[in-house]
Motif scaffolding. Structure first.
Motif, PDB file in Angstrom:
ATOM      1  N   GLN A   1      -5.299   8.594   4.056  1.00  0.00           N
ATOM      2  CA  GLN A   1      -4.029   8.447   3.348  1.00  0.00           C
ATOM      3  C   GLN A   1      -2.986   9.329   4.013  1.00  0.00           C
ATOM      4  O   GLN A   1      -3.247  10.508   4.289  1.00  0.00           O
ATOM      5  CB  GLN A   1      -4.163   8.840   1.875  1.00  0.00           C
TER       6      GLN A   1
ATOM      7  N   ASN B   1       0.823  10.648   3.379  1.00  0.00           N
ATOM      8  CA  ASN B   1       1.837  10.737   2.318  1.00  0.00           C
ATOM      9  C   ASN B   1       3.219  11.033   2.898  1.00  0.00           C
ATOM     10  O   ASN B   1       3.870  12.018   2.527  1.00  0.00           O
ATOM     11  CB  ASN B   1       1.428  11.818   1.310  1.00  0.00           C
TER      12      ASN B   1
ATOM     13  N   ILE C   1      -3.936   3.961   4.314  1.00  0.00           N
ATOM     14  CA  ILE C   1      -2.969   3.883   3.220  1.00  0.00           C
ATOM     15  C   ILE C   1      -1.764   4.732   3.602  1.00  0.00           C
ATOM     16  O   ILE C   1      -1.894   5.933   3.858  1.00  0.00           O
ATOM     17  CB  ILE C   1      -3.571   4.380   1.897  1.00  0.00           C
TER      18      ILE C   1
ATOM     19  N   ASN D   1       1.682   6.075   2.168  1.00  0.00           N
ATOM     20  CA  ASN D   1       2.542   6.260   0.997  1.00  0.00           C
ATOM     21  C   ASN D   1       3.959   6.579   1.474  1.00  0.00           C
ATOM     22  O   ASN D   1       4.466   7.682   1.315  1.00  0.00           O
ATOM     23  CB  ASN D   1       1.985   7.371   0.108  1.00  0.00           C
TER      24      ASN D   1
ATOM     25  N   ASN E   1       2.759   1.499   0.914  1.00  0.00           N
ATOM     26  CA  ASN E   1       3.507   1.597  -0.337  1.00  0.00           C
ATOM     27  C   ASN E   1       4.975   1.892  -0.033  1.00  0.00           C
ATOM     28  O   ASN E   1       5.545   2.890  -0.487  1.00  0.00           O
ATOM     29  CB  ASN E   1       2.898   2.683  -1.221  1.00  0.00           C
TER      30      ASN E   1
ATOM     31  N   ASP F   1       4.054  -3.108  -0.118  1.00  0.00           N
ATOM     32  CA  ASP F   1       4.683  -3.094  -1.431  1.00  0.00           C
ATOM     33  C   ASP F   1       6.142  -3.536  -1.393  1.00  0.00           C
ATOM     34  O   ASP F   1       6.570  -4.368  -2.199  1.00  0.00           O
ATOM     35  CB  ASP F   1       4.575  -1.683  -2.030  1.00  0.00           C
TER      36      ASP F   1
END
Length: 339
Positions: free
Chosen positions: A69, A71, A88, A90, A108, A125
């Motif tokens: 992930q 961020n 992932i 973010n 995202n 997203d």
């Protein structure tokens, strides 16, 4: 235990409305899929994890994957990402970035003019705002709120609220019927169905929508099988090298560099294997043309749209409502495709 394989069961004959026998289709036995961090026990047809992680199963592949992930936004300063597992983000993926993941990619945020390649699914997203160089390809399905000016290939489905001036290919279906549900401009191909609220626009933008066979399925299947066989030859050797380099306790800069390169090559081979496996499956479904009907559906289809069902072309010469174009028998005339 993470999965079990159920062999095909022999079907029983049926009858049609004229009481004539219908023989059952022969089930195809499925080969043991490509495995990572798990093993297969032929005694009970089950698969078992060899490490902790997330189970990711797709056509031709079962793996227990790691996950990373990030961020923050990803830009050219951050650099490219090559990862064996799920990625992932973010944040946003900005122009010039390239992401390669053997499994799924989730963003995202917004994807700009970047390249993303995933062996599994891609979920974005905030959507895709491509440009001169935006190429996205995944072995599974892709979901994005919107897609603009991008080249997209997904071997499963593609779902979005609107698609503008894109080159898109989906192995199964393209679904654009949520929200505004507009497809306008570009070239779109789906294996079986394109479903949208509106296709084209009042200005008559050049829009091609295509489903079904295109005539090169045999060649596609052959090339996919060759690509899959190549990965089967390469992956065990690369995995062995990675394991040996990882086992080195005090890694020098040279060992770290070699390990990084091997992992990068492994990611590419895993992605290549996923693409080949799903491309082969899609080609075989198209070759078995009697199984599924092909559809193009729209609440409104505007002048300027050209629709293709298999190899037949249907130009739209006036705005139409509640349109369903579908494949049918060769004996049907063209008007029978318009409902």
């Amino acid at each position: 235990k993470i999965a079990c394989y159920h062999p095909p069961v022999k079907g029983t004959p049926g009858v049609d409305v004229f009481d004539q026998p219908i023989p059952p289709r022969e089930g195809r036995d499925y080969p043991v899929p490509s495995l990572r961090n798990c093993k297969y026990n032929p005694a009970n047809n089950c698969f078992y994890a060899e490490k902790e992680g997330r189970v990711n199963a797709s056509t031709g592949r079962i793996e227990v994957v790691e996950e990373i992930q990030i961020n923050s936004d990803i830009n050219s300063v951050y650099g490219n990402i090559d990862f064996i597992g799920n990625v992932i983000i973010n944040g946003n993926v900005e122009e010039g970035v390239e992401i390669r993941a053997s499994a799924d990619v989730t963003v995202n945020g917004l994807v700009q003019s970047a390249n993303i390649y995933a062996g599994g699914d891609i979920t974005i997203d905030s959507g895709i705002h491509g440009g001169k160089n935006c190429n996205i390809e995944c072995g599974g399905s892709l979901k994005a709120r919107f897609i603009e000016h991008a080249n997209i290939t997904a071997y499963g489905d593609i779902e979005s609220n609107y698609v503008l001036s894109c080159k898109i290919k989906a192995g199964n279906n393209i679904i654009v019927n949520n929200g505004v549900g507009i497809i306008a401009g570009g070239r779109l191909y789906a294996g079986f169905k394109i479903d949208a609220n509106r296709i084209g626009n009042k200005q008559g933008i050049d829009t091609w929508v295509m489903v079904g066979v295109v005539g090169d399925e045999d060649e596609v299947a052959e090339n996919a099988q060759l690509a899959f066989d190549e990965t089967v030859q390469k992956l065990p050797a690369l995995a062995e090298i990675e394991e040996k380099l990882q086992a080195v306790k005090d890694k020098s800069d040279d060992v770290k560099h070699r390990l990084q390169n091997v992992r990068r090559e492994l990611v590419r081979e895993y992605i290549k294997q996923s693409f080949a496996t799903n491309s082969l499956a899609n080609a075989r479904k198209q070759q078995d043309s009697g199984r599924l009907t092909r559809y193009i559906m729209a609440k409104t289809m505007f002048t300027g749209v050209v629709a293709f069902i298999d190899t037949k072309q249907y130009p739209v010469t006036f705005d139409q409502s509640d349109i369903i174009l579908k494949s049918g028998d060769e004996s049907e005339d063209e008007d029978s495709y318009y409902r």
